[in-house]
Design an enzyme around this catalytic site. Structure first.
Site, PDB file in Angstrom:
ATOM      1  N   VAL A 504     -15.150  35.028  14.067  1.00 42.77           N
ATOM      2  CA  VAL A 504     -15.107  36.128  13.473  1.00 42.77           C
ATOM      3  C   VAL A 504     -15.549  36.400  11.916  1.00 42.77           C
ATOM      4  CG1 VAL A 504     -13.295  36.918  15.040  1.00 42.77           C
ATOM      5  CG2 VAL A 504     -12.558  36.148  12.912  1.00 42.77           C
ATOM      6  N   GLU A 505     -15.545  37.580  11.514  1.00 43.75           N
ATOM      7  CA  GLU A 505     -15.885  37.902   9.874  1.00 43.75           C
ATOM      8  C   GLU A 505     -17.291  37.057   9.485  1.00 43.75           C
ATOM      9  OE1 GLU A 505     -12.717  37.545   7.315  1.00 43.75           O
ATOM     10  OE2 GLU A 505     -11.632  38.863   8.185  1.00 43.75           O
ATOM     11  N   GLY A 506     -18.285  37.143  10.492  1.00 49.22           N
ATOM     12  CA  GLY A 506     -19.432  36.363   9.931  1.00 49.22           C
ATOM     13  C   GLY A 506     -19.329  34.736  10.814  1.00 49.22           C
TER      14      GLY A 506
END
Length: 849
Positions: A504-506
């Site tokens: 997640v988040e990149g």
């Protein structure tokens, strides 16, 4: 003096003086004057041939030319600027906004090749306020006590309602919301500390609490919302009457936000019985944390205005809005089940959802500015939630695995005494120390006003990767104990959760190969961004002046880095300036050396590859690895100082920095091995590794010291896991393991007496449980010692125990008994045999016919 000696002295004057001027980054004018004086002295007093004198004077004349500013700009800089403009890489709006997000902090110093350590050391040590500490010791501790990970993830697939009520009542969702709106208004460091503690107990709870305090509606409203929007939503988000989520990821667009197909079209529509200008939204999102239970949905979409109802543009780009989930057309409620971790995560869709324009966060004037808003907030949030979660997992793994390896015996000794196990224990402790340092130092910088965009990407990638390595090593040490799921397994759920943080988040692959260096190369470099901005300036004269200043500053910077890299490598950086004269002095010097080497390699990579560098992802990733290793090593040194320079922590510091700088060396070596221009690669290797690769990984001796630290009760072991939930109470394995570890150290003399008695033939059993009774009868140990040893032995057995289940207990649907299964299998086999026999009979009959 002989002629050779005189010539050697003059050579040393010119060569050494040139190195000194470049090393110290003396400005061009001063360097020209110093060079002129040296040449004049040589011509007047030296014994060189007259042709050599003429050559030196001519060289000096060339050096004077760049000092003639107007001449230089017109005859040198203007044509170079024209060439540079043709070489500029294409840059999308999302890339440009990402580059402009956040601030440049210590990452910029490392990129400079000459880090100013006083800047880092001047930052105060992060510290919790009395209110924040009380929250950690009170509600946070109580929440950990309420959590049972097996019950949450296996039995319920959700947290109990009492836990949800407690989270809302104590305002865990409101840590970043100011007090004026009813929030707690905690510092970034306190936010990170809470997440770390919860993660040491339950990944479900840490994810549930972390997301609303990171990139979500509250954060967006605080920075960009109108006052009306803040008053409408923030009090509800603070008291828990509103549950937020933020929806960005689509099935067709994950990390590539520019590919979003979720749309909003400006049009006329009905709202509360009136015709207004609003937005008709359609979206399909997935992987959205808290979406199944959210009451307010933050939404990223592309905004279109085909009828030009709000302006002259037809397409505004990515926009962010807040949508109440009870709005007609909004669908939430279904859940994903991410690797059996039970935090609320699921899809959300919207079909022809009509909302007013003032649902856009910040109002109509923020239309099309959604991506900028998101990347600016990621520059802070990405440095807190996921890194803190990884740090919490590391602290729990360090605390539990160190104790487990001490009380678990094989071949009549603790498994911690085996070097292979010790190697894993060392990595667990060292990687945890690195994560702790990175989170504490970076969150402290955020509290001082920094918005560290590049460090936040470094922390997101490396802390989650280190968390995965720690989980792997902890599972290896625990063996079957870590594999068998059940209420007694305190390790496997965190192990299963590690890929979630990776994703997640990149996604980490993208973060490493494109973001860390891709963003850092332009954002942190002292001159590249200035050159790009000057080249793009529509004012040609102003652009020429700015480009000229940046270009010649860049040239001097490159020459300086060549000199610094070469000199620091030759001398092992022993003469470079550092802020402290302590046992860690050499590590600062090592970072100085690799900072210069990294800056030099970066410049040549950008010069020779230009815009193609961002397509050479592995080269970019290796440069990012070097920058990351230096940044993390810097945080380790700063963290050591922040914690009072405790001598007992030195083995952890030495292992961590040596490990990181060895990785930096190897990444730089791999970069040079794979650099496409082999001449440039050879030239760089001469300046960077004139003595070869001389940096070594941590020694076995240091590893042994770290193993002792993590397996022995003491202040260093406690400090390494200072935020973990370690309270001694039933149901908390970390506290129970610590108790067993302390008892193991206390009863070591008794166990030695038992072993000796067995060797002497006084005891017949090899099993400790039986030996206690025999030893008591033989008066090898006293009754009190026997009683205490039995109590200790029972506690150890309970901690080493694994779970087993009846078949029906494991089934999601009514279980089929083994007997029934065998009966079905027997009938099936009988039918198969009869069928084969019939076929064979038919075949024979056909043959006779």
């Amino acid at each position: 003096m002989s002629g050779f000696t005189v010539s050697l002295l003059w050579f040393l004057l010119f060569f050494g003086g040139g190195i000194f001027l470049a090393y110290q980054r003396i400005d061009l004018r001063t360097s020209t004057v110093a060079t002129g004086i040296a040449i004049a002295a040589y011509v007047a007093f030296g014994n060189g041939h007259w042709l050599w004198n003429i050559f030196l004077l001519a060289a000096f004349g060339l050096m004077v030319v760049p000092n003639l500013i107007e001449f230089r700009r017109e005859k040198l800089t203007r044509p170079l600027l024209a060439i540079y403009r043709t070489m500029l890489p294409t840059m999308s709006d999302t890339e440009r906004e990402a580059l402009e997000a956040g601030s440049v902090w210590w990452d910029g110093e490392l990129f400079s090749g000459m880090p100013e350590w006083d800047r880092l050391m001047s930052y105060p040590a992060p510290k919790l306020s009395e209110e924040e500490q009380a929250f950690i010791d009170g509600p946070c501790e109580e929440l950990c006590r309420m959590l049972d990970d097996w019950d949450v993830c296996h039995e319920r697939a959700d947290m109990p309602q009492a836990v949800w009520d407690f989270i809302i009542e104590k305002r865990f969702f409101a840590m970043i919301i100011p007090k004026q709106y009813g929030g707690l208004e905690f510092s970034a460091y306190a936010n990170a500390s809470v997440i770390t503690k919860l993660a040491s107990r339950s990944p479900t709870a840490s994810s549930t609490v972390g997301v609303p305090n990171s990139l979500g509606p509250a954060e967006l409203l605080l920075h960009y919302g109108t006052e009306e929007q803040k008053q409408r939503y923030l009090p509800g988000l603070a008291d828990g009457s509103e549950i937020p989520c933020f929806a960005l990821t689509s099935p067709q667009a994950g990390s590539d936000a520019a590919a979003l197909i979720d749309s909003g079209v400006v049009c006329k529509g009905k709202w509360n019985g009136k015709t207004i200008t609003g937005i008709r939204l359609n979206w399909n999102k997935r992987y959205i944390t808290l979406a199944p239970v959210a009451t307010v949905l933050g939404l990223a979409f592309k905004l279109y205005d085909p009828e030009h109802l709000i302006g002259d543009k037809s397409e505004y780009g990515i926009t962010a809005a807040l949508i109440p989930t009870n709005t007609p057309g909004v669908e939430v409620g279904r859940r994903h089940y991410p690797l059996t971790i039970a935090f609320q995560n699921g899809p959300t869709t919207g079909k022809d959802v009509f909302v007013p324009l003032d649902y856009i966060i910040g109002g109509q004037e923020m239309a099309g500015k959604g991506w900028k808003m998101l990347v600016e907030l990621l520059s802070v949030g990405r440095a807190i939630t996921l890194p803190s979660t990884a740090s919490g997992g590391g602290q729990a793994a360090s605390y539990s695995t160190g104790a487990y390896a001490s009380i678990r015996k094989q071949f009549n000794t603790s498994i911690a005494n085996f070097e292979g196990v010790g190697d894993a224990l060392t990595r667990i402790a060292g990687h945890t120390y690195i994560m702790n340092a990175a989170v504490a130092v970076t969150s402290g910088a955020i509290d001082q006003g920094e918005k560290p965009a590049v460090p936040s990407a470094i922390l997101k990638y490396h802390c989650t990767e280190l968390g995965r390595k720690v989980a792997n090593d902890a599972m290896d040490v625990h063996g079957g104990k870590g594999v068998m799921m059940g209420p007694n397994n305190y390790l496997a759920r965190s192990y299963m959760a590690t890929p979630i943080a990776i994703t997640v988040e990149g996604a980490n692959i993208l973060t490493r190969s494109l973001i860390i260096y891709g963003q850092g190369a332009i954002r942190c470099h002292p001159f590249v961004l200035r050159e790009l901005q000057a080249a793009a300036d529509e004012d040609q004269d102003r652009g020429l002046i700015e480009f000229d200043d940046a270009l010649f500053g860049h040239i001097g910077y490159a020459i300086s880095n060549m000199a610094r890299s070469f000199f620091l490598a030759l001398t092992h950086a022993k003469f470079s300036r550092v802020p402290l004269n302590t046992p860690t002095r050499r590590y600062y010097q090592n970072i100085n050396r690799y900072s210069a080497a990294f800056a030099l390699a970066s410049d040549f990579a950008m010069l020779t590859l230009g815009g193609a560098l961002k397509k050479r992802e592995l080269l970019s990733a290796r440069l990012g690895d070097i920058l990351s290793s230096m940044y993390l090593a810097s945080t380790v040194l700063k963290h050591f100082e922040n914690q009072g320079r405790r001598a007992t922590d030195l083995p952890l510091v030495e292992w961590s920095v040596r490990h990181l700088m060895y990785e930096a060396q190897e990444a730089l070596h791999a970069f040079l091995r794979n650099f496409p221009n082999r001449f440039v690669a050879a030239l760089l290797r001469f300046f960077i590794f004139p003595r070869g690769r001389t940096y070594s990984a941590p020694s076995d001796q240091i590893s042994g010291q770290v193993v002792k630290l993590i397996t022995t009760p003491g202040e260093s072991r406690e400090r390494l896991s200072d935020l973990a939930y370690t309270t001694l109470e039933p149901g908390n394995p970390l506290g129970l393991l610590q108790e067993a570890l302390q008892l193991a150290k206390e009863f070591e003399p008794v166990e030695r007496r038992l072993r000796q008695a067995f060797k002497e033939g006084l005891l017949s059993s090899e099993y400790l449980g039986d030996q206690i009774g025999e030893a008591e009868k033989a008066q090898v140990i006293s009754k009190a010692e026997a009683r205490n040893m039995r109590d200790y032995h029972e506690k150890v057995l309970a901690l080493l125990a694994v779970d087993d289940f009846a078949a029906e207990e494991l089934a999601r649907s009514p279980a089929t008994s083994p007997k029934t299964t065998r009966q079905k299998a027997t009938k099936k086999a009988a039918k198969k045999t009869a069928k084969k026999a019939a076929a064979k009979k038919t075949s024979k009959s056909g043959s006779k016919t």
